[in-house]
Design an enzyme around this catalytic site. Structure first.
Site, PDB file in Angstrom:
ATOM      1  N   SER A 239      -5.089   4.329   3.932  1.00 41.09           N
ATOM      2  CA  SER A 239      -6.129   5.371   3.971  1.00 41.09           C
ATOM      3  C   SER A 239      -6.795   5.430   5.347  1.00 41.09           C
ATOM      4  O   SER A 239      -7.165   6.510   5.810  1.00 41.09           O
ATOM      5  CB  SER A 239      -7.162   5.181   2.850  1.00 41.09           C
ATOM      6  OG  SER A 239      -7.930   4.031   3.049  1.00 41.09           O
TER       7      SER A 239
ATOM      8  N   HIS B 268     -11.234  -5.372  10.652  1.00 38.69           N
ATOM      9  CA  HIS B 268     -11.286  -6.415   9.633  1.00 38.69           C
ATOM     10  C   HIS B 268     -12.477  -6.130   8.710  1.00 38.69           C
ATOM     11  O   HIS B 268     -13.567  -5.794   9.189  1.00 38.69           O
ATOM     12  CB  HIS B 268     -11.427  -7.787  10.290  1.00 38.69           C
ATOM     13  CG  HIS B 268     -11.340  -8.898   9.292  1.00 38.69           C
ATOM     14  ND1 HIS B 268     -10.148  -9.338   8.780  1.00 38.69           N
ATOM     15  CD2 HIS B 268     -12.314  -9.602   8.657  1.00 38.69           C
ATOM     16  CE1 HIS B 268     -10.384 -10.285   7.884  1.00 38.69           C
ATOM     17  NE2 HIS B 268     -11.686 -10.469   7.797  1.00 38.69           N
TER      18      HIS B 268
HETATM   19  C1  GAR Z   1      -9.036  -2.128   5.171  1.00 36.54           C
HETATM   20  O1  GAR Z   1     -10.240  -2.368   4.486  1.00 36.54           O
HETATM   21  C2  GAR Z   1      -8.907  -3.049   6.368  1.00 36.54           C
HETATM   22  O2  GAR Z   1     -10.136  -3.400   6.935  1.00 36.54           O
HETATM   23  C3  GAR Z   1      -8.272  -4.254   5.728  1.00 36.54           C
HETATM   24  O3  GAR Z   1      -7.341  -3.744   4.831  1.00 36.54           O
HETATM   25  C4  GAR Z   1      -7.834  -2.500   4.303  1.00 36.54           C
HETATM   26  C5  GAR Z   1      -6.719  -1.495   4.395  1.00 36.54           C
HETATM   27  O4  GAR Z   1      -7.060  -0.320   3.710  1.00 36.54           O
HETATM   28  N1  GAR Z   1      -7.657  -5.103   6.737  1.00 36.54           N
HETATM   29  C6  GAR Z   1      -7.559  -6.421   6.602  1.00 36.54           C
HETATM   30  O5  GAR Z   1      -7.967  -7.022   5.616  1.00 36.54           O
HETATM   31  C7  GAR Z   1      -6.910  -7.132   7.778  1.00 36.54           C
HETATM   32  N2  GAR Z   1      -7.161  -8.535   7.746  1.00 36.54           N
HETATM   33  P1  GAR Z   1      -6.189   0.998   3.889  1.00 36.54           P
HETATM   34  O6  GAR Z   1      -4.717   0.568   3.764  1.00 36.54           O
HETATM   35  O7  GAR Z   1      -6.583   1.888   2.763  1.00 36.54           O
HETATM   36  O8  GAR Z   1      -6.475   1.563   5.231  1.00 36.54           O
END
Ligand code: GAR
Length: 195
Positions: free
Chosen positions: A21, A112
């Site tokens: 997303s 993060h």
């Molecule tokens: C996000 O909240 C990002 O900050 C986190 O994964 C999610 C991905 O959401 N990243 C981590 O945890 C990295 N260590 P998305 O796929 O919907 O963008």
């Protein structure tokens, strides 16, 4: 577009392992930008929903297995072939190999979902982070946008934003608050860092 315009165009590759997303939000944000474009979406996960998003958005995507991320030059080559200038990690779960970090020195940015240095490091991603924050009865959490170096979640911090953790928040509730912060700030911070 004139040759002059093209010279100043910075091309981003987004690395994402799952839903994507943030990747989609970043693509939308830069869709009419004359200087920054999302040129590539790279994933390590053939079933990641980000691939569907890439297709719908008309962005080229590439899939590499985990072994390709351990120091061989395949990915680096693809980044060069596609004239990529910056790498954005948006929910990407593997460590970036040294050869890519070296070639893209201070040109890799990660997001993060906690207030680093708290709740970072290997294995800390997505809901695992939110569960740890809730278990520790933290009253606030947030996002950290930082440059990527050799160590998980330890590169120079560019930006942080906070949200309240309510006592009855579930990991999903907290994820929703964190995602809101991410959608609001990540593209802007990328734009300012690249410009
Ligand atoms: C996000 O909240 C990002 O900050 C986190 O994964 C999610 C991905 O959401 N990243 C981590 O945890 C990295 N260590 P998305 O796929 O919907 O963008």
């Amino acid at each position: 577009m004139s040759v002059e315009d093209n010279k100043t165009m910075k091309r981003i590759a987004i690395f994402a392992s799952g839903n994507g997303s943030n990747a989609e939000n970043i693509v939308h944000y830069f869709s009419n930008n004359k200087h920054i474009e999302v040129a590539l979406i790279i994933t390590n996960n053939p079933s990641a929903y980000v691939l569907e998003r890439a297709k719908k958005l008309g962005i080229k995507s590439l899939i590499f297995d985990k072994s390709a991320f351990s120091e061989n030059d395949k990915i680096l080559q693809k980044l060069k072939e596609n004239d990529i200038n910056w790498i954005i990690l948006a929910g990407f779960l593997l460590k970036i190999p040294k050869n890519i970090i070296k070639s893209f020195s201070n040109k890799i940015i990660n997001i993060h979902p906690s207030l680093l240095p708290k709740y970072g490091g290997k294995g800390m991603y997505g809901d695992r982070v939110h569960q740890a924050v809730i278990d520790a009865k933290e009253q606030e959490s947030g996002i950290t946008i930082h440059y990527v170096n050799d160590h998980y979640d330890e590169g120079k911090i560019i930006f942080q934003a906070k949200c309240i953790v309510d006592t009855n928040d579930s990991p999903e509730d907290l994820a929703t608050k964190i995602h809101e912060l991410e959608y609001k700030y990540f593209p802007k911070v990328i734009e300012e860092s690249i410009s």
